[in-house]
Design a protein around this motif. Structure first.
Motif, PDB file in Angstrom:
ATOM      1  N   SER A 124      43.915  56.752  59.290  1.00  0.00           N
ATOM      2  CA  SER A 124      44.073  55.951  60.239  1.00  0.00           C
ATOM      3  C   SER A 124      45.614  56.686  61.151  1.00  0.00           C
ATOM      4  CB  SER A 124      44.434  54.669  59.524  1.00  0.00           C
ATOM      5  OG  SER A 124      45.245  53.783  60.657  1.00  0.00           O
ATOM      6  N   GLY A 125      45.599  56.128  62.156  1.00  0.00           N
ATOM      7  CA  GLY A 125      46.945  56.611  62.796  1.00  0.00           C
ATOM      8  C   GLY A 125      47.777  55.484  63.286  1.00  0.00           C
ATOM      9  N   LEU A 126      49.147  55.711  62.881  1.00  0.00           N
ATOM     10  CA  LEU A 126      50.057  54.464  63.252  1.00  0.00           C
ATOM     11  C   LEU A 126      50.891  54.996  64.068  1.00  0.00           C
ATOM     12  CD1 LEU A 126      50.775  53.506  59.393  1.00  0.00           C
ATOM     13  CD2 LEU A 126      48.860  52.423  61.115  1.00  0.00           C
ATOM     14  N   THR A 127      51.342  54.191  64.947  1.00  0.00           N
ATOM     15  CA  THR A 127      52.462  54.504  66.003  1.00  0.00           C
ATOM     16  C   THR A 127      53.270  53.054  66.454  1.00  0.00           C
ATOM     17  OG1 THR A 127      53.034  55.330  68.204  1.00  0.00           O
ATOM     18  CG2 THR A 127      50.871  54.091  68.357  1.00  0.00           C
ATOM     19  N   GLY A 128      54.083  53.017  67.246  1.00  0.00           N
ATOM     20  CA  GLY A 128      55.123  51.979  67.595  1.00  0.00           C
ATOM     21  C   GLY A 128      55.769  52.364  68.550  1.00  0.00           C
ATOM     22  N   SER A 129      57.022  51.546  68.834  1.00  0.00           N
ATOM     23  CA  SER A 129      58.067  51.598  69.835  1.00  0.00           C
ATOM     24  C   SER A 129      58.958  52.707  68.984  1.00  0.00           C
ATOM     25  CB  SER A 129      58.808  50.262  69.791  1.00  0.00           C
ATOM     26  OG  SER A 129      59.601  50.250  68.583  1.00  0.00           O
ATOM     27  N   PRO A 130      59.866  53.331  69.746  1.00  0.00           N
ATOM     28  CA  PRO A 130      60.665  54.501  69.413  1.00  0.00           C
ATOM     29  C   PRO A 130      61.360  53.644  67.745  1.00  0.00           C
ATOM     30  CG  PRO A 130      60.677  54.733  71.372  1.00  0.00           C
ATOM     31  CD  PRO A 130      59.936  53.378  71.322  1.00  0.00           C
ATOM     32  N   ASP A 131      61.932  52.568  68.074  1.00  0.00           N
ATOM     33  CA  ASP A 131      62.645  52.022  67.001  1.00  0.00           C
ATOM     34  C   ASP A 131      61.918  51.675  65.835  1.00  0.00           C
ATOM     35  OD1 ASP A 131      65.084  52.204  68.621  1.00  0.00           O
ATOM     36  OD2 ASP A 131      64.959  50.022  69.185  1.00  0.00           O
ATOM     37  N   GLU A 132      60.599  51.342  66.134  1.00  0.00           N
ATOM     38  CA  GLU A 132      59.777  51.012  65.048  1.00  0.00           C
ATOM     39  C   GLU A 132      59.237  52.187  64.201  1.00  0.00           C
ATOM     40  OE1 GLU A 132      57.521  47.021  66.520  1.00  0.00           O
ATOM     41  OE2 GLU A 132      56.568  49.189  67.018  1.00  0.00           O
ATOM     42  N   VAL A 133      59.123  53.593  64.911  1.00  0.00           N
ATOM     43  CA  VAL A 133      59.044  54.744  64.262  1.00  0.00           C
ATOM     44  C   VAL A 133      60.038  55.190  63.412  1.00  0.00           C
ATOM     45  CG1 VAL A 133      58.227  57.165  64.668  1.00  0.00           C
ATOM     46  CG2 VAL A 133      57.146  55.316  65.914  1.00  0.00           C
ATOM     47  N   ALA A 134      61.366  54.807  64.018  1.00  0.00           N
ATOM     48  CA  ALA A 134      62.445  55.390  63.303  1.00  0.00           C
ATOM     49  C   ALA A 134      62.536  54.506  62.297  1.00  0.00           C
ATOM     50  CB  ALA A 134      63.870  55.066  64.238  1.00  0.00           C
ATOM     51  N   ARG A 135      62.469  53.366  62.078  1.00  0.00           N
ATOM     52  CA  ARG A 135      62.603  52.504  61.059  1.00  0.00           C
ATOM     53  C   ARG A 135      61.436  52.860  59.866  1.00  0.00           C
ATOM     54  NH1 ARG A 135      64.953  47.865  59.323  1.00  0.00           N
ATOM     55  NH2 ARG A 135      64.576  47.366  57.235  1.00  0.00           N
ATOM     56  N   ALA A 136      60.198  53.250  60.220  1.00  0.00           N
ATOM     57  CA  ALA A 136      59.328  53.733  59.164  1.00  0.00           C
ATOM     58  C   ALA A 136      59.736  55.124  58.695  1.00  0.00           C
ATOM     59  CB  ALA A 136      58.141  53.893  59.744  1.00  0.00           C
ATOM     60  N   ALA A 137      60.551  56.090  59.420  1.00  0.00           N
ATOM     61  CA  ALA A 137      60.595  57.235  58.878  1.00  0.00           C
ATOM     62  C   ALA A 137      61.805  57.229  57.806  1.00  0.00           C
ATOM     63  CB  ALA A 137      61.059  58.117  60.135  1.00  0.00           C
ATOM     64  N   ASP A 138      62.784  56.299  58.368  1.00  0.00           N
ATOM     65  CA  ASP A 138      63.919  56.126  57.505  1.00  0.00           C
ATOM     66  C   ASP A 138      63.444  55.335  55.965  1.00  0.00           C
ATOM     67  OD1 ASP A 138      66.856  55.676  56.979  1.00  0.00           O
ATOM     68  OD2 ASP A 138      66.507  53.614  56.746  1.00  0.00           O
TER      69      ASP A 138
END
Length: 196
Positions: A124-138
Motif C-alpha cells: 500500500s502507498g500512503l501520502t498526505g499533506s506536507p505536515d501530515e507526512v512530516a508528522r509520520a516521519a517524526d
C-alpha cells in the motif's frame, strides 16, 4: 524479472534526472525504539482511505519511506519486498506493507496507485499533506529533505530501510538497505511469531 528491474531503474533515473556519477544520499533508519500505539499520524492510502497506526495493531507491519520519482533505492526496495512476500507464501496475506511517500506534492493517491501497480498488490502507498507526512516521519524517526536540481526540479534524500513491527505494534527489527537479503524473511517471520 531482470528486465523489470532494469526498466524500473531506468524509469527512476529518467524521472529524477540523476546521472550515473551523481549520488543520492540516503540515510539508514534510526534505531530509536518506536511503537505504533504511541504514534499519532494520519495519512491517506493510494485507495483514498484514511489510515492511522492503530489500524495496524494485531498484524505484522512493514513500513518504509520513499517516493515514486526515486531513481534506484525505492524500486529496488519494492522489488525486494515483493520477493519476500512471495517467499512467505500465504503467510504474507496477513501482513500490512506500506510505502510512506516523502514527496507529497507529486505523490497523490492516484500517482501512488499507478506506481505500485508494478509491484506486489499487497503493498500500500500512503501520502498526505506536507505536515501530515512530516508528522509520520517524526513518529517513525525517519528523515527526508528536498534537494533542488540544476534543471529547476528536485529530488528527495530520505531514510532507507524497512521497519518491521510485530502484531502488538512494537518495532521488531529493521531490514537495512545493505543487509544480506537472506536475513530479511527470517526477520519478518520472527515478528509474525510474537503474540499480541
Amino acid at each position: 524479472m531482470v528486465a523489470a528491474v532494469g526498466f524500473m531503474l531506468a524509469v527512476g533515473a529518467w524521472r529524477s534526472g540523476d546521472l550515473p556519477w551523481q549520488q543520492q544520499v540516503t540515510e539508514t533508519v534510526g534505531t530509536r525504539g518506536a511503537d505504533l500505539e504511541s504514534m499519532s499520524w494520519q495519512l491517506t492510502s493510494h485507495e483514498g482511505e484514511r489510515v492511522s497506526p492503530q489500524s495496524w495493531i494485531g498484524q505484522t507491519s512493514l513500513v518504509f519511506f520513499g517516493f515514486t520519482w526515486c531513481p534506484d533505492v525505492c524500486p529496488m526496495t519494492l522489488l525486494n519486498i515483493s520477493d519476500w512476500l512471495e517467499e512467505l507464501g500465504p503467510d504474507a496475506d496477513g501482513l500490512a506493507v506500506h510505502l510512506v511517500s516523502v514527496d507529497p506534492e507529486r505523490d497523490t493517491p492516484e500517482v501512488l496507485a499507478d506506481y505500485l501497480s508494478n509491484f506486489d498488490p499487497r503493498i500500500s502507498g500512503l501520502t498526505g499533506s506536507p505536515d501530515e507526512v512530516a508528522r509520520a516521519a517524526d513518529d517513525f524517526n525517519a528523515t527526508y529533505r528536498r534537494v533542488p536540481r540544476d534543471d529547476g526540479d528536485y529530488t528527495v534524500d530520505h531514510t532507507a530501510g524497512v521497519m518491521v513491527f510485530d502484531p502488538d505494534g512494537r518495532l521488531s527489527s529493521i531490514i537495512d538497505l545493505h543487509d544480506d537479503p537472506k536475513f530479511a524473511v527470517p526477520k519478518i517471520r520472527r515478528a509474525m511469531e510474537r503474540e499480541v
